[in-house]
Design an enzyme around this catalytic site. Structure first.
Site, PDB file in Angstrom:
ATOM      1  N   HIS A  27       0.845  -1.194   0.000  1.00 41.93           N
ATOM      2  CA  HIS A  27       0.000   0.000   0.000  1.00 41.93           C
ATOM      3  C   HIS A  27       0.879   1.244   0.000  1.00 41.93           C
ATOM      4  O   HIS A  27       1.934   1.261   0.627  1.00 41.93           O
ATOM      5  CB  HIS A  27      -0.885   0.006   1.250  1.00 41.93           C
ATOM      6  CG  HIS A  27      -1.380   1.377   1.634  1.00 41.93           C
ATOM      7  ND1 HIS A  27      -0.744   2.159   2.594  1.00 41.93           N
ATOM      8  CD2 HIS A  27      -2.429   2.110   1.193  1.00 41.93           C
ATOM      9  CE1 HIS A  27      -1.399   3.296   2.721  1.00 41.93           C
ATOM     10  NE2 HIS A  27      -2.411   3.301   1.884  1.00 41.93           N
ATOM     11  N   ILE A  50     -17.235   6.602  -3.248  1.00 41.65           N
ATOM     12  CA  ILE A  50     -17.205   5.356  -2.480  1.00 41.65           C
ATOM     13  C   ILE A  50     -16.366   4.274  -3.155  1.00 41.65           C
ATOM     14  O   ILE A  50     -15.579   3.584  -2.499  1.00 41.65           O
ATOM     15  CB  ILE A  50     -18.646   4.829  -2.246  1.00 41.65           C
ATOM     16  CG1 ILE A  50     -19.420   5.808  -1.356  1.00 41.65           C
ATOM     17  CG2 ILE A  50     -18.611   3.456  -1.592  1.00 41.65           C
ATOM     18  CD1 ILE A  50     -18.828   6.005   0.009  1.00 41.65           C
TER      19      ILE A  50
END
Length: 418
Positions: A225, A376
């Protein structure tokens, strides 16, 4: 007797979501139908009473003349950000504009906004190309969107590849306003980012960032990440944040030395204290507090950086971002074809469950995105497609799984180990 279809569907959905047995579900539904019928009768009776009252009022009307008050005109500041960006404010476009940064409001450093966005765009192209090359089959799907008040973004997501189950790299440029508590959640050290604003007032802001998560299929290939971002609030308050971290399922010391060693070199080039400070910061930040363990095996993490010239911090952020492929690519190449058992795959999925727990409960970027009405699909892009939870799973002592869990409970200094 009339029963709402929506009510029945809702009843079934509730029953399913709580895992209610099919026989129990029937009784539950019949009870719901009975209650619906009762409610229908009460509603009918109430309607009759109301109709009679209206009829009486109709026969004896009362003349009441309301005093008209002049309406105060609201002065809308030009380019004022919306109260909330809004879940529906993202308009899909076939091609993203050359720049999503506008040259007006909030007050701040326009050249840095444009420069940071350019850096993110270039890195997104380079990183996604490198990941496609490693995968060999999968390609990134691109979605672009804009917002009426300025800003927008571009998501690139790869699903179902040969090597990667899911990989995504998201560019986002945001103009909006947020509650002061949301602004506080976006920082760590309690620094006043709402300077000059009264308590309760929303704070206009600008944010630009590039974020990514890579979830390989093989249990021996780690998840990775990164997120690099630049913030401004109205009035010129600014700061940089970011970091890159790695989340394997098994300990491979050579992999960790390579990953951490790559970022130590970058940090040492810019400030000899950076690596120790930012590595420790990552170990603190990526803790799943309710488990008392870290999400993975760390990396670097920094936030609230504005203690020197912005161009200096920009150059550090840029080199960190441009080192992602060097730090991560060789590790995936090394493990993408490793043999593994079903039990090892299940362990990987359980560790992904921990990943989900951290992201939805503690991750600052997720919380910020949800509080400010972000897109979202982009916010939740970081979640893996598959994860697993087993009740009270405890790895046997002396196993590779237990070794990994120990490393999550007691972080190690990988870059210094020999």
């Amino acid at each position: 007797m009339r029963v709402s279809v929506l009510a029945l569907l809702a009843t079934v959905a509730v029953a399913n979501s709580f895992g209610i047995h099919s026989r129990t579900r029937k009784n539950f539904m019949f009870t719901s139908i009975s209650l619906s019928a009762t409610a229908e009768k009460k509603k009918s009776k109430s309607s009759t009473v109301i109709a009679k009252k209206l009829e009486v009022n109709k026969e004896e009307p009362k003349k009441v003349e309301a005093k008209k008050e002049p309406k105060a005109e609201k002065k809308e500041e030009k380019n004022a950000p919306p109260v909330n960006i809004g879940w529906n404010s993202h308009k899909a476009v076939e091609q993203i504009p050359d720049s999503l940064v506008r040259d007006e409001g909030p007050d701040g450093n326009f050249p840095m906004r444009a420069k940071f966005e350019k850096m993110c765009r270039e890195a997104q192209i380079e990183i996604t190309k490198a990941i496609e090359d490693i995968d060999g089959e999968g390609t990134f799907q691109e979605d672009c969107w804009t917002r009426a008040n300025g800003g927008g973004g571009m998501s690139r997501v790869l699903s179902g590849g040969k090597v990667f189950e899911k990989a995504g790299v998201n560019l986002s440029v945001v103009y909006g306003s947020m509650p002061q508590e949301a602004l506080q959640a976006a920082t760590e050290r309690g620094i006043d980012r709402a300077k000059g604003y009264k308590e309760g007032e929303r704070v206009p802001f600008f944010a630009c960032g590039l974020s990514s998560v890579m979830h390989p299929k093989n249990p021996f290939a780690p998840t990775m990440h990164f997120n690099y971002r630049y913030f401004e609030t109205d009035g010129g308050v600014w700061w940089f944040g970011g970091g890159t971290d790695i989340t394997p399922s098994y300990v491979d010391e050579d992999d960790m030395k390579h990953f951490h060693g790559t970022y130590k070199k970058v940090c040492d080039k810019h400030d000899e204290n950076y690596y120790d400070e930012f590595k420790a910061w990552a170990d603190r930040y990526f803790v799943i507090q309710h488990r008392n363990e870290t999400r993975g095996l760390g990396g670097i993490f920094f936030d609230d950086q504005n203690d020197r010239d912005p161009d200096t911090i920009f150059e550090f952020s840029k080199e960190c971002l441009n080192s992602v492929v060097e730090a991560y690519g060789p590790i995936v190449e090394k493990h993408k074809d490793d043999k593994y058992t079903e039990e090892q795959k299940e362990w990987q999925l359980m560790r992904r469950g921990r990943y989900v727990e951290f992201n939805l409960v503690y991750d600052r970027g997720t919380v910020f995105g949800l509080k400010t009405g972000g897109r979202i699909e982009s916010i939740l892009m970081s979640l893996p497609e598959t994860a697993r939870w087993e009740y009270n799973n405890q790895p046997a002592e002396g196993t590779p799984e237990a070794e990994f869990l120990e490393a999550c409970k007691h972080p190690r200094d990988w870059a210094s180990e020999k």
